[in-house]
Design an enzyme around this catalytic site. Structure first.
Site, PDB file in Angstrom:
ATOM      1  N   THR A 119       0.822  -1.212   0.000  1.00  0.00           N
ATOM      2  CA  THR A 119       0.000   0.000   0.000  1.00  0.00           C
ATOM      3  C   THR A 119       0.854   1.259   0.000  1.00  0.00           C
ATOM      4  OG1 THR A 119      -1.453   1.296   1.429  1.00  0.00           O
ATOM      5  CG2 THR A 119      -0.098  -0.317   2.513  1.00  0.00           C
ATOM      6  N   TYR A 143      -1.697   0.070  10.315  1.00  0.00           N
ATOM      7  CA  TYR A 143      -1.991  -0.585   9.038  1.00  0.00           C
ATOM      8  C   TYR A 143      -0.766  -0.524   8.122  1.00  0.00           C
ATOM      9  CZ  TYR A 143      -3.619  -1.165   4.284  1.00  0.00           C
ATOM     10  OH  TYR A 143      -3.720  -1.569   2.971  1.00  0.00           O
TER      11      TYR A 143
END
Ligand code: UDP
Length: 328
Positions: A119, A143
């Site tokens: 990501t 995350y």
């Protein structure tokens, strides 16, 4: 055509299911491993769905051996940033811990090719709006850290073994299958285009714009939105590269240009023919003002050519999916 036997973890989820569809169309044999915690059985359009956890080492090892898997694509993960802040251990277990076990299962079963969903969150708040693959890696939430730790594990394992990897760092993924078969169904979605399409179809009464005082042309944040089908195609090309003996690599997945929140909402209104109740709201914690991919590497390494580099098309497919779900 050379085909592979591929295990896709998280293949019943939003991005995974689009990749599974393309893998099936390309003639690959697909085993989807998904615990259906956030995925949907009917999103799996090809191959065999096996319910299970990607962190269940003995089960995964058995499956990899039994199905003589050539390559693993690892999508299964939790992806809600605020949740990762309030429950970090969930993210280190499901994202980092499970990736660790999956990699051990791959090692035991002799699987030497892994494609990993990473990501843009690994970059944190970039010093300038564009991120290259060698930009500083400074994730600002659990995350992003859980994903970066997984990247490091892959790199360490590749250095110590025959395993080769493709790490794809996604920017803002949106849109749905142009054929209308699959799309994003995640409940309690937080992503802008999804939320705006829910508002346009009457599922939400308004939409908040998180921050209108950023140092951007219209004061709202800018992101690089990529159509899920273009992203899926990058995974097939990544697979091909590794199959042909190509080296491990990391590549950003984005178009290399961005749109502001206001531009996106204007497009949703235009495409849907509705007027949204748009409300200025305070900034959301941890949002960088602009995040855009330096996107040359993926084209150079994989020969990737986007087919849907068009905000109107991204929004139109997302909206069509939302309307279809609403009609059901
Ligand atoms: N955003 C917004 N309203 C929403 C959802 C998102 O203003 O209801 C903004 C968000 O603050 C960010 C951009 O839209 O600037 C993209 O957010 P999203 O959650 O889609 O993706 P992120 O970039 O956080 O991964």
């Amino acid at each position: 055509m050379t085909t592979d036997r591929i295990m896709v973890t998280g293949g019943a989820g939003y991005i995974g299911s689009h990749v599974v569809r393309q893998l099936g169309e390309a003639g690959h044999e697909v085993i989807v491993l998904d615990n259906l915690s956030t995925g949907f059985r009917d999103a799996v359009l090809h191959g065999q769905l096996i319910e299970g956890d990607s962190g269940d080492l003995p089960h995964v090892e058995m499956l990899l051996k039994e199905h003589r898997i050539d390559a693993v694509m690892h999508f299964a993960a939790h992806i809600v940033v605020p949740e990762s802040v309030s429950d970090p251990l969930k993210y280190y277990r499901n994202n980092t811990g499970n990736t660790r076990n999956l990699l051990e299962a791959c090692t035991r079963a002799g699987v030497r090719r892994v494609i990993f969903s990473s990501t843009a969150a690994v970059y944190g708040v970039p010093a300038n709006k564009e991120c290259a693959e060698n930009s500083p890696l400074e994730p600002i939430n659990p995350y992003g850290r859980s994903k970066l730790m997984s990247e490091w594990m892959l790199q360490d394992l590749a250095a110590a073994s025959e395993l080769r990897y493709g790490i794809l760092r996604y920017f803002n993924v949106a849109g749905a299958d142009p054929g209308g078969r699959i799309g994003q169904s995640t409940p309690l979605a937080t992503h802008l285009i999804k939320v705006a399409c829910e508002a346009a179809t009457g599922r939400r009464d308004h939409i908040d714009v998180f921050g209108t005082d950023y140092a951007t042309p219209d004061g709202t944040c800018i992101r690089d939105y990529i159509h899920v089908d273009d992203l899926a195609r990058a995974h097939l090309l990544a697979l091909e590269r590794l199959r042909n003996g190509g080296d491990s690599f990391i590549a950003n997945c984005g178009y290399g240009h961005g749109y502001s929140v206001r531009e996106v909402l204007d497009m949703v209104q235009q495409v849907s023919g509705t007027t949204l109740d748009i409300r200025a709201a305070p900034r959301r914690a941890g949002d960088p003002p602009a995040l855009i991919a330096k996107a040359e590497r993926i084209r150079a390494l994989l020969g990737w050519k986007p087919q849907h580099n068009n905000l109107e098309f991204i929004v139109a497919t997302a909206l069509a999916w939302e309307r279809q779900r609403h009609a059901q």
